[in-house]
Design a protein around this motif. Structure first.
Motif, PDB file in Angstrom:
ATOM      1  N   SER A   1      -4.407   1.068  -0.266  1.00 32.47           N
ATOM      2  CA  SER A   1      -3.933  -0.273  -0.609  1.00 32.47           C
ATOM      3  C   SER A   1      -3.659  -0.357  -2.097  1.00 32.47           C
ATOM      4  O   SER A   1      -4.347   0.272  -2.907  1.00 32.47           O
ATOM      5  CB  SER A   1      -4.974  -1.328  -0.221  1.00 32.47           C
ATOM      6  OG  SER A   1      -5.158  -1.387   1.173  1.00 32.47           O
ATOM      7  N   ALA A   2      -2.666  -1.162  -2.468  1.00 32.33           N
ATOM      8  CA  ALA A   2      -2.372  -1.361  -3.880  1.00 32.33           C
ATOM      9  C   ALA A   2      -3.403  -2.281  -4.527  1.00 32.33           C
ATOM     10  O   ALA A   2      -3.704  -2.165  -5.712  1.00 32.33           O
ATOM     11  CB  ALA A   2      -0.967  -1.940  -4.041  1.00 32.33           C
ATOM     12  N   ASP A   3      -3.967  -3.202  -3.743  1.00 31.10           N
ATOM     13  CA  ASP A   3      -4.918  -4.183  -4.258  1.00 31.10           C
ATOM     14  C   ASP A   3      -6.000  -4.395  -3.206  1.00 31.10           C
ATOM     15  O   ASP A   3      -5.728  -4.895  -2.111  1.00 31.10           O
ATOM     16  CB  ASP A   3      -4.178  -5.497  -4.546  1.00 31.10           C
ATOM     17  CG  ASP A   3      -5.079  -6.581  -5.105  1.00 31.10           C
ATOM     18  OD1 ASP A   3      -6.303  -6.355  -5.225  1.00 31.10           O
ATOM     19  OD2 ASP A   3      -4.561  -7.668  -5.407  1.00 31.10           O
ATOM     20  N   ALA A   4      -7.219  -4.013  -3.522  1.00 36.81           N
ATOM     21  CA  ALA A   4      -8.318  -4.116  -2.559  1.00 36.81           C
ATOM     22  C   ALA A   4      -8.595  -5.557  -2.142  1.00 36.81           C
ATOM     23  O   ALA A   4      -9.131  -5.806  -1.057  1.00 36.81           O
ATOM     24  CB  ALA A   4      -9.586  -3.490  -3.145  1.00 36.81           C
TER      25      ALA A   4
ATOM     26  N   ALA B   1       5.632   4.241  -0.289  1.00 37.09           N
ATOM     27  CA  ALA B   1       5.206   2.879  -0.599  1.00 37.09           C
ATOM     28  C   ALA B   1       5.497   1.989   0.609  1.00 37.09           C
ATOM     29  O   ALA B   1       6.603   2.015   1.170  1.00 37.09           O
ATOM     30  CB  ALA B   1       5.937   2.366  -1.833  1.00 37.09           C
ATOM     31  N   MET B   2       4.500   1.197   1.002  1.00 36.80           N
ATOM     32  CA  MET B   2       4.603   0.387   2.214  1.00 36.80           C
ATOM     33  C   MET B   2       4.335  -1.080   1.895  1.00 36.80           C
ATOM     34  O   MET B   2       3.201  -1.472   1.622  1.00 36.80           O
ATOM     35  CB  MET B   2       3.608   0.892   3.262  1.00 36.80           C
ATOM     36  CG  MET B   2       3.831   2.318   3.731  1.00 36.80           C
ATOM     37  SD  MET B   2       5.225   2.493   4.855  1.00 36.80           S
ATOM     38  CE  MET B   2       4.560   1.715   6.337  1.00 36.80           C
ATOM     39  N   ASP B   3       5.398  -1.882   1.959  1.00 34.67           N
ATOM     40  CA  ASP B   3       5.249  -3.321   1.840  1.00 34.67           C
ATOM     41  C   ASP B   3       5.064  -3.930   3.229  1.00 34.67           C
ATOM     42  O   ASP B   3       5.134  -3.222   4.242  1.00 34.67           O
ATOM     43  CB  ASP B   3       6.474  -3.923   1.155  1.00 34.67           C
ATOM     44  CG  ASP B   3       6.553  -3.551  -0.316  1.00 34.67           C
ATOM     45  OD1 ASP B   3       5.478  -3.457  -0.952  1.00 34.67           O
ATOM     46  OD2 ASP B   3       7.670  -3.358  -0.827  1.00 34.67           O
ATOM     47  N   ALA B   4       4.852  -5.230   3.277  1.00 35.14           N
ATOM     48  CA  ALA B   4       4.650  -5.901   4.557  1.00 35.14           C
ATOM     49  C   ALA B   4       5.858  -5.708   5.463  1.00 35.14           C
ATOM     50  O   ALA B   4       7.003  -5.842   5.033  1.00 35.14           O
ATOM     51  CB  ALA B   4       4.397  -7.382   4.337  1.00 35.14           C
ATOM     52  N   LYS B   5       5.594  -5.345   6.703  1.00 30.61           N
ATOM     53  CA  LYS B   5       6.572  -5.128   7.774  1.00 30.61           C
ATOM     54  C   LYS B   5       7.414  -3.872   7.580  1.00 30.61           C
ATOM     55  O   LYS B   5       8.395  -3.660   8.291  1.00 30.61           O
ATOM     56  CB  LYS B   5       7.445  -6.358   7.990  1.00 30.61           C
ATOM     57  CG  LYS B   5       6.659  -7.581   8.478  1.00 30.61           C
ATOM     58  CD  LYS B   5       7.583  -8.755   8.793  1.00 30.61           C
ATOM     59  CE  LYS B   5       6.810  -9.898   9.466  1.00 30.61           C
ATOM     60  NZ  LYS B   5       5.820 -10.525   8.595  1.00 30.61           N
TER      61      LYS B   5
ATOM     62  N   ALA C   1      -3.646  -3.536   2.375  1.00 29.68           N
ATOM     63  CA  ALA C   1      -2.699  -3.224   3.445  1.00 29.68           C
ATOM     64  C   ALA C   1      -3.447  -3.210   4.773  1.00 29.68           C
ATOM     65  O   ALA C   1      -4.654  -2.954   4.824  1.00 29.68           O
ATOM     66  CB  ALA C   1      -2.056  -1.868   3.185  1.00 29.68           C
ATOM     67  N   ARG C   2      -2.720  -3.504   5.842  1.00 27.51           N
ATOM     68  CA  ARG C   2      -3.290  -3.481   7.188  1.00 27.51           C
ATOM     69  C   ARG C   2      -2.309  -2.691   8.044  1.00 27.51           C
ATOM     70  O   ARG C   2      -1.254  -3.207   8.442  1.00 27.51           O
ATOM     71  CB  ARG C   2      -3.496  -4.902   7.722  1.00 27.51           C
ATOM     72  CG  ARG C   2      -4.368  -5.753   6.812  1.00 27.51           C
ATOM     73  CD  ARG C   2      -4.441  -7.202   7.259  1.00 27.51           C
ATOM     74  NE  ARG C   2      -5.318  -7.392   8.407  1.00 27.51           N
ATOM     75  CZ  ARG C   2      -6.634  -7.495   8.336  1.00 27.51           C
ATOM     76  NH1 ARG C   2      -7.258  -7.397   7.167  1.00 27.51           N
ATOM     77  NH2 ARG C   2      -7.367  -7.698   9.424  1.00 27.51           N
ATOM     78  N   TYR C   3      -2.657  -1.434   8.271  1.00 30.71           N
ATOM     79  CA  TYR C   3      -1.745  -0.524   8.948  1.00 30.71           C
ATOM     80  C   TYR C   3      -2.018  -0.485  10.445  1.00 30.71           C
ATOM     81  O   TYR C   3      -3.141  -0.213  10.886  1.00 30.71           O
ATOM     82  CB  TYR C   3      -1.888   0.888   8.382  1.00 30.71           C
ATOM     83  CG  TYR C   3      -1.546   1.017   6.922  1.00 30.71           C
ATOM     84  CD1 TYR C   3      -0.232   1.020   6.488  1.00 30.71           C
ATOM     85  CD2 TYR C   3      -2.561   1.151   5.967  1.00 30.71           C
ATOM     86  CE1 TYR C   3       0.078   1.151   5.137  1.00 30.71           C
ATOM     87  CE2 TYR C   3      -2.264   1.292   4.625  1.00 30.71           C
ATOM     88  CZ  TYR C   3      -0.935   1.287   4.215  1.00 30.71           C
ATOM     89  OH  TYR C   3      -0.637   1.422   2.879  1.00 30.71           O
TER      90      TYR C   3
ATOM     91  N   GLY D   1       0.824  -1.205   0.000  1.00 29.59           N
ATOM     92  CA  GLY D   1       0.000   0.000   0.000  1.00 29.59           C
ATOM     93  C   GLY D   1       0.851   1.244   0.000  1.00 29.59           C
ATOM     94  O   GLY D   1       2.069   1.192  -0.195  1.00 29.59           O
ATOM     95  N   THR D   2       0.191   2.374   0.235  1.00 27.70           N
ATOM     96  CA  THR D   2       0.864   3.676   0.236  1.00 27.70           C
ATOM     97  C   THR D   2       0.317   4.522   1.373  1.00 27.70           C
ATOM     98  O   THR D   2      -0.906   4.590   1.571  1.00 27.70           O
ATOM     99  CB  THR D   2       0.636   4.422  -1.094  1.00 27.70           C
ATOM    100  OG1 THR D   2       1.126   3.624  -2.177  1.00 27.70           O
ATOM    101  CG2 THR D   2       1.358   5.761  -1.101  1.00 27.70           C
ATOM    102  N   VAL D   3       1.213   5.153   2.113  1.00 22.64           N
ATOM    103  CA  VAL D   3       0.826   6.164   3.084  1.00 22.64           C
ATOM    104  C   VAL D   3       1.244   7.515   2.525  1.00 22.64           C
ATOM    105  O   VAL D   3       2.388   7.689   2.085  1.00 22.64           O
ATOM    106  CB  VAL D   3       1.498   5.925   4.455  1.00 22.64           C
ATOM    107  CG1 VAL D   3       1.127   7.041   5.423  1.00 22.64           C
ATOM    108  CG2 VAL D   3       1.088   4.577   5.021  1.00 22.64           C
ATOM    109  N   THR D   4       0.330   8.465   2.529  1.00 23.76           N
ATOM    110  CA  THR D   4       0.605   9.802   2.022  1.00 23.76           C
ATOM    111  C   THR D   4       0.608  10.781   3.182  1.00 23.76           C
ATOM    112  O   THR D   4      -0.366  10.855   3.940  1.00 23.76           O
ATOM    113  CB  THR D   4      -0.440  10.231   0.979  1.00 23.76           C
ATOM    114  OG1 THR D   4      -0.453   9.266  -0.088  1.00 23.76           O
ATOM    115  CG2 THR D   4      -0.113  11.599   0.405  1.00 23.76           C
TER     116      THR D   4
END
Length: 277
Positions: free
Chosen positions: A116-119, A96-100, A123-125, A86-89
């Motif tokens: 999230s990049a893919d619904a 860009a935020m990958d797992a961990k 992503a789970r923030y 996903g992405t945090v703005t």
């Protein structure tokens, strides 16, 4: 936003299971399409989770509840993605935020949103925020960039690696200290022998657990221990007077975050095993 008052050690001695869970366990943080927040009077943490699906989700709250003009006017925040990409703005800058991956955002940032990049694999923030008295830069770190510390042994069922993201020698912050502990397969115990640190409180988020897995999280004063049964993606608020150890039905991962008097990771009051009751 849910509010939790700070309970005393003396009061906690008399709690039954339901009351103990109500005070210290955060059971539901990750709801698709929503931002969930819990405000704890223990060191004024705001603990949160957000799972963006088809649209971005903003970091917004009724500002009267925090007495500020924006969420981060007088706060800092640590963010760890425990889901899909996903992405945090933050104020127009995309991270860009990958797992961990971990992202620290400093005081004064006006606008933060999560996507999230893919619904279908969102992503789970996980969010943890503490009051801040000055501004530090926004910094992202992947797990490979965190400071590792290997602890424990297979003989004691606690072989694990601690990855430090936000700390005195890593990402700089006012008071927030944050990292992640990964237990190796076949290992179930964390933070045992146990400790307290009267100068700091702590919050644990347990995850990477199977659906039918649990962690027995040990808490309470060393001579008045209690336990909470914790499931995947649930958090525990640990006051400064409490130990914070756990044993699972299999290996697991947890994010730990601290706030309080100092940022020294090694500032711990170790509890001899023979003193536990």
């Amino acid at each position: 936003m849910e509010f939790r008052q700070a309970a005393t050690a003396e009061a906690s001695k008399s709690y039954d299971t339901e009351k103990l869970r109500k005070e210290y366990l955060v059971e539901s943080l990750f709801v698709p399409g929503e931002l969930k927040l819990v405000y704890s009077h223990v060191d004024r943490y705001i603990i949160g989770g957000v799972v963006p699906t088809n649209a971005a989700v903003a970091l917004e709250v009724d500002l009267k509840l925090i007495g500020a003009n924006s969420f981060l006017e007088r706060r800092e925040i640590g963010i760890v993605n425990i889901g899909g990409a996903g992405t945090v703005t933050a104020d127009g800058v995309d991270y860009a935020m990958d797992a961990k991956d971990c992202l620290y955002i400093g005081r004064g940032t006006q606008a933060v949103s999560f996507a999230s990049a893919d619904a279908s694999n969102p992503a789970r923030y996980y969010l943890i925020s503490a009051p801040a008295h000055m501004t530090y830069p926004t910094v992202k770190a992947a797990l490979s960039e965190a400071t590792p510390q290997h602890l424990g042994s297979i003989a004691n069922s606690n072989e694990r690696t601690i990855y430090k993201y936000i700390h005195a020698d890593g990402i700089q912050s006012c008071q927030l200290v944050l990292g992640m502990t990964l237990l190796k397969p076949g290992n179930m115990w964390n933070t045992m022998p146990s400790h307290t640190h009267e100068r700091r409180s702590e919050v644990y988020l347990y995850f990477d657990m199977p659906e039918d897995g649990v962690v027995f999280h040990m808490m309470g004063e060393p001579t008045e221990t209690r336990h909470l049964v914790v499931r995947n993606e649930q958090a525990v608020i640990s006051p400064s007077w409490s130990i914070h150890s756990g044993v699972g039905t299999s290996n697991y991962t947890f994010i730990w975050a601290m706030a309080g008097e100092n940022q020294s990771f090694s500032d711990m009051d170790m509890i001899p095993m023979k003193a536990l009751r």
